[in-house]
Design a protein around this motif. Structure first.
Motif, PDB file in Angstrom:
ATOM      1  N   GLY A 286      27.463   3.940 -13.390  1.00 48.95           N
ATOM      2  CA  GLY A 286      27.090   2.567 -13.703  1.00 48.95           C
ATOM      3  C   GLY A 286      25.602   2.302 -13.797  1.00 48.95           C
ATOM      4  N   ILE A 287      24.764   3.316 -13.562  1.00 55.45           N
ATOM      5  CA  ILE A 287      23.318   3.111 -13.679  1.00 55.45           C
ATOM      6  C   ILE A 287      22.952   2.974 -15.152  1.00 55.45           C
ATOM      7  CG2 ILE A 287      21.031   4.085 -13.240  1.00 55.45           C
ATOM      8  CD1 ILE A 287      22.243   5.589 -10.879  1.00 55.45           C
ATOM      9  N   LYS A 288      22.196   1.920 -15.457  1.00 55.25           N
ATOM     10  CA  LYS A 288      21.798   1.646 -16.837  1.00 55.25           C
ATOM     11  C   LYS A 288      20.370   2.127 -17.078  1.00 55.25           C
ATOM     12  CE  LYS A 288      22.506  -2.787 -16.489  1.00 55.25           C
ATOM     13  NZ  LYS A 288      22.563  -4.218 -16.900  1.00 55.25           N
ATOM     14  N   TYR A 289      20.129   2.579 -18.308  1.00 56.87           N
ATOM     15  CA  TYR A 289      18.788   2.978 -18.725  1.00 56.87           C
ATOM     16  C   TYR A 289      18.420   2.246 -20.007  1.00 56.87           C
ATOM     17  CZ  TYR A 289      18.708   6.806 -15.349  1.00 56.87           C
ATOM     18  OH  TYR A 289      18.707   7.538 -14.192  1.00 56.87           O
ATOM     19  N   LYS A 290      17.129   2.028 -20.169  1.00 59.16           N
ATOM     20  CA  LYS A 290      16.587   1.500 -21.416  1.00 59.16           C
ATOM     21  C   LYS A 290      15.756   2.586 -22.081  1.00 59.16           C
ATOM     22  CE  LYS A 290      15.654  -3.425 -20.457  1.00 59.16           C
ATOM     23  NZ  LYS A 290      14.528  -4.387 -20.342  1.00 59.16           N
ATOM     24  N   TYR A 291      16.002   2.814 -23.374  1.00 60.31           N
ATOM     25  CA  TYR A 291      15.072   3.585 -24.189  1.00 60.31           C
ATOM     26  C   TYR A 291      14.151   2.565 -24.857  1.00 60.31           C
ATOM     27  CZ  TYR A 291      18.134   7.716 -23.878  1.00 60.31           C
ATOM     28  OH  TYR A 291      18.880   8.776 -23.443  1.00 60.31           O
ATOM     29  N   MET A 292      12.901   2.521 -24.431  1.00 60.52           N
ATOM     30  CA  MET A 292      11.975   1.489 -24.876  1.00 60.52           C
ATOM     31  C   MET A 292      11.226   1.920 -26.140  1.00 60.52           C
ATOM     32  SD  MET A 292      12.355  -0.939 -22.646  1.00 60.52           S
ATOM     33  CE  MET A 292      10.931  -1.943 -23.049  1.00 60.52           C
ATOM     34  N   TYR A 293      11.092   0.973 -27.080  1.00 60.67           N
ATOM     35  CA  TYR A 293      10.336   1.205 -28.309  1.00 60.67           C
ATOM     36  C   TYR A 293       9.377   0.042 -28.530  1.00 60.67           C
ATOM     37  CZ  TYR A 293      14.194   4.427 -29.261  1.00 60.67           C
ATOM     38  OH  TYR A 293      15.124   5.424 -29.175  1.00 60.67           O
ATOM     39  N   PRO A 294       8.246   0.304 -29.173  1.00 59.34           N
ATOM     40  CA  PRO A 294       7.393  -0.822 -29.576  1.00 59.34           C
ATOM     41  C   PRO A 294       8.085  -1.600 -30.687  1.00 59.34           C
ATOM     42  CG  PRO A 294       6.575   1.229 -30.516  1.00 59.34           C
ATOM     43  CD  PRO A 294       7.703   1.595 -29.589  1.00 59.34           C
ATOM     44  N   GLU A 295       7.450  -2.658 -31.140  1.00 62.27           N
ATOM     45  CA  GLU A 295       8.033  -3.472 -32.211  1.00 62.27           C
ATOM     46  C   GLU A 295       8.562  -2.563 -33.314  1.00 62.27           C
ATOM     47  OE1 GLU A 295       6.826  -7.252 -35.089  1.00 62.27           O
ATOM     48  OE2 GLU A 295       5.326  -6.281 -33.827  1.00 62.27           O
ATOM     49  N   TYR A 296       9.810  -2.772 -33.673  1.00 64.03           N
ATOM     50  CA  TYR A 296      10.493  -1.811 -34.547  1.00 64.03           C
ATOM     51  C   TYR A 296      10.516  -2.281 -35.991  1.00 64.03           C
ATOM     52  CZ  TYR A 296      13.207   2.475 -34.589  1.00 64.03           C
ATOM     53  OH  TYR A 296      13.607   3.771 -34.769  1.00 64.03           O
ATOM     54  N   ASP A 297      10.386  -1.326 -36.901  1.00 63.58           N
ATOM     55  CA  ASP A 297      10.364  -1.632 -38.339  1.00 63.58           C
ATOM     56  C   ASP A 297      11.268  -0.636 -39.066  1.00 63.58           C
ATOM     57  OD1 ASP A 297       8.860   0.574 -37.743  1.00 63.58           O
ATOM     58  OD2 ASP A 297       7.306   0.185 -39.210  1.00 63.58           O
ATOM     59  N   PRO A 298      12.568  -0.758 -38.946  1.00 59.28           N
ATOM     60  CA  PRO A 298      13.428   0.313 -39.461  1.00 59.28           C
ATOM     61  C   PRO A 298      13.615   0.311 -40.960  1.00 59.28           C
ATOM     62  CG  PRO A 298      14.761  -1.467 -38.648  1.00 59.28           C
ATOM     63  CD  PRO A 298      13.333  -1.856 -38.372  1.00 59.28           C
ATOM     64  N   TRP A 299      13.035  -0.661 -41.651  1.00 58.32           N
ATOM     65  CA  TRP A 299      13.492  -0.848 -43.013  1.00 58.32           C
ATOM     66  C   TRP A 299      12.700  -0.097 -44.063  1.00 58.32           C
ATOM     67  CZ3 TRP A 299      17.818  -1.581 -41.490  1.00 58.32           C
ATOM     68  CH2 TRP A 299      18.194  -2.561 -40.598  1.00 58.32           C
ATOM     69  N   CYS A 300      12.760   1.203 -43.967  1.00 57.89           N
ATOM     70  CA  CYS A 300      12.444   2.074 -45.088  1.00 57.89           C
ATOM     71  C   CYS A 300      13.683   2.932 -45.321  1.00 57.89           C
ATOM     72  CB  CYS A 300      11.221   2.941 -44.801  1.00 57.89           C
ATOM     73  SG  CYS A 300       9.644   2.063 -45.048  1.00 57.89           S
ATOM     74  N   ALA A 301      13.722   3.614 -46.448  1.00 52.37           N
ATOM     75  CA  ALA A 301      14.902   4.405 -46.796  1.00 52.37           C
ATOM     76  C   ALA A 301      14.512   5.870 -46.949  1.00 52.37           C
ATOM     77  CB  ALA A 301      15.534   3.884 -48.086  1.00 52.37           C
ATOM     78  N   ALA A 302      15.438   6.749 -46.599  1.00 54.03           N
ATOM     79  CA  ALA A 302      15.148   8.179 -46.585  1.00 54.03           C
ATOM     80  C   ALA A 302      16.312   8.966 -47.156  1.00 54.03           C
ATOM     81  CB  ALA A 302      14.862   8.635 -45.151  1.00 54.03           C
ATOM     82  N   ASP A 303      16.014  10.191 -47.532  1.00 52.49           N
ATOM     83  CA  ASP A 303      17.038  11.127 -47.998  1.00 52.49           C
ATOM     84  C   ASP A 303      17.343  12.124 -46.892  1.00 52.49           C
ATOM     85  OD1 ASP A 303      17.698  13.956 -49.009  1.00 52.49           O
ATOM     86  OD2 ASP A 303      18.143  12.758 -50.773  1.00 52.49           O
ATOM     87  N   LEU A 304      18.618  12.224 -46.541  1.00 52.54           N
ATOM     88  CA  LEU A 304      19.074  13.270 -45.629  1.00 52.54           C
ATOM     89  C   LEU A 304      20.157  14.053 -46.350  1.00 52.54           C
ATOM     90  CD1 LEU A 304      19.058  14.694 -42.906  1.00 52.54           C
ATOM     91  CD2 LEU A 304      20.663  12.973 -42.047  1.00 52.54           C
ATOM     92  N   MET A 305      19.759  15.187 -46.909  1.00 48.70           N
ATOM     93  CA  MET A 305      20.681  16.097 -47.578  1.00 48.70           C
ATOM     94  C   MET A 305      21.471  15.400 -48.687  1.00 48.70           C
ATOM     95  SD  MET A 305      21.824  18.306 -44.231  1.00 48.70           S
ATOM     96  CE  MET A 305      22.007  19.838 -45.135  1.00 48.70           C
ATOM     97  N   GLY A 306      20.747  14.601 -49.488  1.00 52.97           N
ATOM     98  CA  GLY A 306      21.352  13.952 -50.641  1.00 52.97           C
ATOM     99  C   GLY A 306      21.954  12.595 -50.371  1.00 52.97           C
ATOM    100  N   HIS A 307      21.860  12.119 -49.130  1.00 56.40           N
ATOM    101  CA  HIS A 307      22.436  10.828 -48.760  1.00 56.40           C
ATOM    102  C   HIS A 307      21.340   9.884 -48.280  1.00 56.40           C
ATOM    103  CE1 HIS A 307      26.596  12.330 -49.011  1.00 56.40           C
ATOM    104  NE2 HIS A 307      26.093  13.447 -48.535  1.00 56.40           N
ATOM    105  N   LEU A 308      21.498   8.618 -48.599  1.00 50.23           N
ATOM    106  CA  LEU A 308      20.524   7.608 -48.198  1.00 50.23           C
ATOM    107  C   LEU A 308      20.823   7.108 -46.790  1.00 50.23           C
ATOM    108  CD1 LEU A 308      19.260   4.590 -50.277  1.00 50.23           C
ATOM    109  CD2 LEU A 308      20.088   4.241 -47.948  1.00 50.23           C
TER     110      LEU A 308
END
Length: 369
Positions: A286-308
């Motif tokens: 039941g112990i909870k953890y946070k993975y902390m990130y700075p202000e996030y900007d996920p909105w770019c697009a990438a190719d991973l083995m032919g898939h977006l």
């Protein structure tokens, strides 16, 4: 974004006035796609009787047809796009240095040689998230599988899973992406999958699962319900946390290799006037953890083995935050300790009663029958 009663993104039906406006205003000798955001927004509102054109109409033309017509495109701003058969996305040339990629399978209607998107809000989101960012494609020296005493003891108590088949697992992830898009959910690569894409333009060969995240405010509860139906290609293997706290789903495909896909909700918090993001982690006690990130900007697009797939526009910054300054070195997955990540901090715990009833649930195939 408008949704229908079952949670799917709603498909637009053009009014007669809008149909007539397109027929009268956009007449083309070759196929093209309407990508003009201003016009699309007005079509979405069905206010075509008030349509005002004070600039060129932006359309996209397949590179194979580009320059094939002597038609006067004076009233149009033309973009060239490429439809590669080995990719599941279209590539639009915005400039010599910038390109936009969007999935091929968006819905549209053809009117006078013009493809008009019929889920306009979704299409505009795809377009605005489509700025292409490249991976590093680094040559890797693989970490030895030799383990310390602690790792060996841990692997005896919790035997490690088998590495996943790379190509099949990427196709599985793309299939899940498409199911989520039907509900207006935009997942982005996270964790080891994000690291593998950026560092190697691939999946880390010894990894045992795939990781994606979704902004908590973008989550659609009807998608969770859909996962329990026979219409989905996936089933829920595990659910951790609550939707408003440390939520994580592990999904596996119903057919083929059962690649586990961990779906994390990413939450927003304001601290000292600055926005932070975090995803949760949960131990069996039941112990909870946070993975902390700075202000996030996920909105770019990438190719991973032919898939977006969508990713952070500043990938190295986010990866260094989680994996430290030696992120470019390989660490065998069998040695990885999830709650020892650079950006992981304890975040309280769920009660024993919560763990029994609502925050730690594992499911078997029989639960779906």
């Amino acid at each position: 974004m408008l949704h229908s009663g079952n949670g799917f993104v709603r498909t637009m039906i053009l009014s007669d006035k809008c149909e007539k406006w397109i027929q009268n205003s956009i007449q083309l000798p070759i196929p093209a796609l309407l990508v003009d955001q201003n016009i699309l927004q007005q079509l979405q509102l069905n206010i075509c009787n008030k349509m005002r054109l004070n600039r060129k109409i932006k359309i996209a033309v397949d590179a194979e047809n580009f320059g094939s017509s002597k038609f006067d495109f004076e009233n149009f701003e033309l973009l060239r796009f490429y439809n590669h058969t080995d990719k599941d996305y279209l590539v639009f040339e915005v400039s010599s240095e910038n390109k936009i990629i969007i999935p091929k399978n968006f819905s549209y209607k053809i009117n006078n040689n013009l493809k008009v998107p019929t889920q306009i809000s979704l299409f505009l989101d795809l377009w605005n998230r489509g700025n292409f960012v490249n991976c590093r494609n680094m040559t890797m020296r693989r970490d030895s599988t030799k383990k310390g005493i602690y790792t060996m003891l841990r692997n005896v108590l919790l035997p490690p899973r088998k590495p996943i088949p790379v190509l099949e697992s990427v196709r599985t992830l793309a299939q899940l992406r498409d199911e989520m898009l039907k509900f207006g959910i935009f997942p982005f690569l996270n964790g080891g999958t994000f690291l593998g894409w950026y560092r190697e333009c691939s999946v880390i060969p010894h990894t045992t699962d795939m990781d994606i995240a979704v902004f908590a405010e973008n989550w659609n509860l009807q998608f969770s319900e859909f996962m329990w139906t026979h219409n989905s290609s996936f089933r829920v293997k595990r659910q951790l946390g609550l939707v408003n706290d440390s939520y994580e789903l592990t999904l596996v495909p119903k057919n083929g290799f059962e690649t586990p896909v961990d779906v994390f909700l990413m939450y927003k918090e304001i601290e000292n006037g600055k926005e932070n993001r975090w995803v949760g982690g949960l131990t069996t006690t039941g112990i909870k953890y946070k993975y902390m990130y700075p202000e996030y900007d996920p909105w770019c697009a990438a190719d991973l083995m032919g898939h977006l797939f969508w990713v952070s526009c500043t990938p190295e910054d986010k990866i260094q935050k989680e994996y430290g300054n030696t992120w470019y070195l390989d660490e065998n997955s069998s040695k990885y300790i999830w709650n020892a990540a650079q950006n992981a901090v304890e975040n309280g715990r769920f009660s024993r009663e919560q763990m029994k009833t609502e925050t730690y649930n594992e499911y078997k195939i029989n639960d779906f029958s």
